[in-house]
Scaffold this motif. Structure first.
Motif, mmCIF file in Angstrom:
data_model
loop_
_atom_site.group_PDB
_atom_site.id
_atom_site.type_symbol
_atom_site.label_atom_id
_atom_site.label_comp_id
_atom_site.label_asym_id
_atom_site.label_seq_id
_atom_site.Cartn_x
_atom_site.Cartn_y
_atom_site.Cartn_z
ATOM 1 N N GLU A 1 101.783 73.122 51.331
ATOM 2 C CA GLU A 1 103.009 73.842 50.389
ATOM 3 C C GLU A 1 102.322 74.927 49.465
ATOM 4 O OE1 GLU A 1 105.008 70.806 48.356
ATOM 5 O OE2 GLU A 1 105.856 72.127 46.806
ATOM 6 N N CYS A 2 101.346 74.739 48.728
ATOM 7 C CA CYS A 2 100.778 75.742 48.043
ATOM 8 C C CYS A 2 100.074 76.817 48.968
ATOM 9 C CB CYS A 2 99.466 75.087 47.296
ATOM 10 S SG CYS A 2 99.988 74.336 45.899
ATOM 11 N N ARG A 3 99.656 76.601 50.218
ATOM 12 C CA ARG A 3 99.382 77.588 51.055
ATOM 13 C C ARG A 3 100.324 78.616 51.605
ATOM 14 N NH1 ARG A 3 95.901 73.965 54.573
ATOM 15 N NH2 ARG A 3 94.695 73.268 52.839
ATOM 16 N N THR B 1 93.701 65.385 47.857
ATOM 17 C CA THR B 1 94.850 65.728 46.830
ATOM 18 C C THR B 1 94.866 67.056 46.495
ATOM 19 O OG1 THR B 1 94.453 63.432 45.889
ATOM 20 C CG2 THR B 1 95.723 65.130 44.556
ATOM 21 N N CYS B 2 95.879 67.767 46.249
ATOM 22 C CA CYS B 2 96.033 69.168 45.883
ATOM 23 C C CYS B 2 95.462 69.378 44.647
ATOM 24 C CB CYS B 2 97.494 69.636 46.116
ATOM 25 S SG CYS B 2 97.556 71.394 45.811
ATOM 26 N N ASP B 3 94.512 70.199 44.720
ATOM 27 C CA ASP B 3 93.983 70.982 43.369
ATOM 28 C C ASP B 3 94.712 71.618 42.491
ATOM 29 O OD1 ASP B 3 91.679 69.385 43.745
ATOM 30 O OD2 ASP B 3 90.242 71.291 44.494
ATOM 31 N N ILE B 4 95.731 72.334 43.109
ATOM 32 C CA ILE B 4 96.424 73.318 42.377
ATOM 33 C C ILE B 4 97.379 72.517 41.652
ATOM 34 C CG2 ILE B 4 97.869 75.554 42.573
ATOM 35 C CD1 ILE B 4 96.015 76.313 44.453
ATOM 36 N N ASN B 5 98.247 71.530 42.381
ATOM 37 C CA ASN B 5 99.148 70.876 41.794
ATOM 38 C C ASN B 5 99.001 69.384 42.137
ATOM 39 O OD1 ASN B 5 101.418 69.591 40.836
ATOM 40 N ND2 ASN B 5 102.635 71.078 41.170
ATOM 41 N N PRO B 6 98.337 68.586 41.611
ATOM 42 C CA PRO B 6 98.104 67.235 42.033
ATOM 43 C C PRO B 6 99.192 66.434 42.190
ATOM 44 C CG PRO B 6 96.752 67.639 40.174
ATOM 45 C CD PRO B 6 97.834 68.801 40.291
ATOM 46 N N ALA B 7 100.530 66.790 41.828
ATOM 47 C CA ALA B 7 101.650 65.931 42.172
ATOM 48 C C ALA B 7 102.153 66.376 43.533
ATOM 49 C CB ALA B 7 102.932 66.491 41.175
ATOM 50 N N HIS B 8 101.643 67.297 44.423
ATOM 51 C CA HIS B 8 101.972 67.462 45.637
ATOM 52 C C HIS B 8 101.505 66.193 46.491
ATOM 53 C CE1 HIS B 8 102.433 72.123 45.117
ATOM 54 N NE2 HIS B 8 103.504 71.411 44.538
ATOM 55 N N PRO B 9 102.091 66.004 47.605
ATOM 56 C CA PRO B 9 101.716 64.943 48.584
ATOM 57 C C PRO B 9 100.161 65.246 49.011
ATOM 58 C CG PRO B 9 103.882 65.916 49.308
ATOM 59 C CD PRO B 9 103.172 66.885 48.017
HETATM 60 ZN ZN LIG Z 1 99.816 71.989 46.306
#
Ligand SMILES: [Zn+2]
Length: 496
Positions: free
Chosen positions: A52-54, A21-29
């Motif tokens: 996406e965050c990358r 799960t993405c730590d930066i935005n947990p809403a991301h897939p």
């Molecule tokens: Zn993310």
């Protein structure tokens, strides 16, 4: 397929399919764990950053770098395209223009996440732009090699923008595109941090959205944790927090440079208190260190002067530096203190270094003592304390050599012991002198003296011989015993 297992529940090397799960935005897939190769710690302890965050992260790095470069280069902030050789426009990252506003230099930022495996496409695009008369420099993040060995450069993985910009400017100096003085000034000014932070923040917010600032903070946090871990390891192995330049790099980021930056930040109260606390928890971390860093540099330059390599101090400066170093230490030692051990070792490890300025002429003095022995046919051990010879205070020298015995290395000891009749202690001298006297007496009388003789000299030598015989009998490891035994044997006298 998603197993629903998070990485934290998995051990290292597990074959189990894992999704993060993405730590930066947990809403991301959620995304497969394999993607985190570069940031994951041993157990995937790094922040888990989704693709996406990358993508955002790469853009963030590019904008930060662009803002920094804009302090030195004439950058067209809004231009994202330049015409290629085929007349078609090509999308590019950073465009610097000439005094007429025409694009002259294209800087492409190749983040490792998005450019690995895109080598051919990147190279073809650069070729098309170069054919259109543009200078193209690809800034490649560590792990990616340069595509063009002349024009491209590699910067550290997730390097701080100001460090990356300083490296880019140095590279442009080499290509004749930036003045040396301008690049040096930037490096100096940006030592403790970015120069155009406010503009970069505004760009990031405007172009990528508020959430991108979170990504940026995370990049910074990850880099800090990575470098801090490297410093902890370094300190554990070396016992100090002063890596030399380029001694340790982490993903192409120089640990020495990072450490200097932390010190500068601490000194100016600019470091986050939690980070300052983590640094001060390292046993030999020292904050009195703007001075320490300068000491390191001076020491390296002095060493370069000794070894006659690049970056050397000029001879007069080197002499002054060495004398100051010795005086400083002497003053400390006189007060029952000493230099910190890392400093002591840094200096003591300089080839040929001696703490005592008197020792500068060590070999010259040894040669003079050799000449003395050859010309006077006397033993060096027979020199008395006040004796002078040919204007040299050889008595003082011999005395001082003896006093420094414990500080001499094997080479110096050997040089002294090779002198005729050398002895480390005056008692030894007396012994040597008496043995010589015994030998002379025996040669003259063709026999050994007796301990009960009427003649005082014979009696004295006889007693000395008898005492030494009994004291040293059975000894074969003792130089004096060996020499006495050999002399006695010449007169058919046996020493057990
Ligand atoms: Zn993310």
């Amino acid at each position: 397929m998603r197993s629903g297992v998070t990485a934290d529940q998995l051990s290292v090397g597990s074959n189990q399919e894992a999704w993060w799960t993405c730590d930066i935005n947990p809403a991301h897939p959620s995304f497969p764990r394999i993607v985190n190769t570069f940031t994951g710690g041993k157990k995937g302890t790094g922040t888990k950053t989704c693709p996406e965050c990358r993508l955002v992260g790469t853009s963030v790095q590019e904008l930060l770098l662009k803002a920094e470069l804009a302090t030195v280069l004439r950058i067209d902030q809004d231009r994202k395209q330049v015409p290629g050789a085929d007349g078609r426009n090509a999308a590019v990252d950073i465009v610097a223009v000439d005094e007429h506003g025409r694009p002259s230099l294209v800087l492409e930022f190749d983040g490792v996440w998005w450019h690995e495996g895109k080598k051919d496409k990147d190279a073809a695009k650069a070729a098309r732009l170069r054919a259109a008369g543009l200078t193209v420099v690809r800034i490649r993040e560590a792990h990616l090699g340069p595509l063009d060995p002349t024009f491209d450069l590699v910067i550290g993985f997730q390097a701080a923008a100001e460090d990356a910009a300083a490296d880019v400017l140095d590279h442009l100096v080499g290509l004749g595109l930036v003045e040396r003085a301008a690049a040096d000034r930037y490096r100096e000014d940006s030592f403790a941090g970015p120069q155009n932070r406010a503009l970069a923040t505004q760009w990031i917010r405007d172009r990528l959205g508020e959430a991108a600032l979170r990504v940026e903070r995370n990049l910074h946090k990850e880099r800090w944790a990575r470098m801090h871990a490297a410093l902890v390891n370094y300190e554990a192995a070396e016992g100090h927090c002063h890596p030399s330049d380029q001694q340790v790099t982490v993903g192409g980021v120089d640990l020495a440079r990072w450490v200097r930056k932390q010190r500068t930040l601490v000194a100016s109260d600019g470091l986050d208190p939690e980070r300052a606390r983590r640094l001060s928890a390292i046993p030999s971390w020292s904050t009195a260190s703007a001075h320490d860093a300068s000491f390191r540099r001076q020491c390296d330059r002095y060493r370069a002067a000794v070894l006659n390599t690049d970056g050397a101090m000029e001879a007069r400066e080197a002499t002054v530096w060495a004398n100051n170093m010795r005086t400083t230490r002497k003053r400390m030692v006189d007060q029952g203190e000493d230099l910190p051990s890392w400093k002591f070792e840094a200096v003591a490890s300089i080839p040929g270094w001696s703490w005592d300025p008197f020792e500068e002429g060590f070999l010259a003095k040894v040669v003079i003592l050799q000449n003395f022995a050859a010309e006077t046919r006397r033993s060096v051990g027979s020199i008395n304390q006040r004796e002078e010879w040919s204007g040299h205070r050889i008595g003082v020298w011999v005395n001082s050599f003896r006093n420094r015995q414990a500080t001499y290395d094997a080479e110096r000891r050997a040089a002294l012991e090779a002198l005729p009749g050398w002895a480390w202690t005056p008692q030894e001298d007396t012994w040597n002198a008496t043995l010589a006297e015994l030998s002379d007496w025996a040669a003259e009388h063709d026999r050994m003296p007796r301990a009960h003789a009427a003649d005082a000299t014979e009696r004295r030598l006889g007693v000395w011989k008898r005492n030494n015989k009994s004291k040293r009998q059975g000894r074969t490891d003792d130089d004096q015993a060996v020499r006495l035994r050999a002399l006695l044997a010449e007169y058919n006298e046996h020493m057990p």
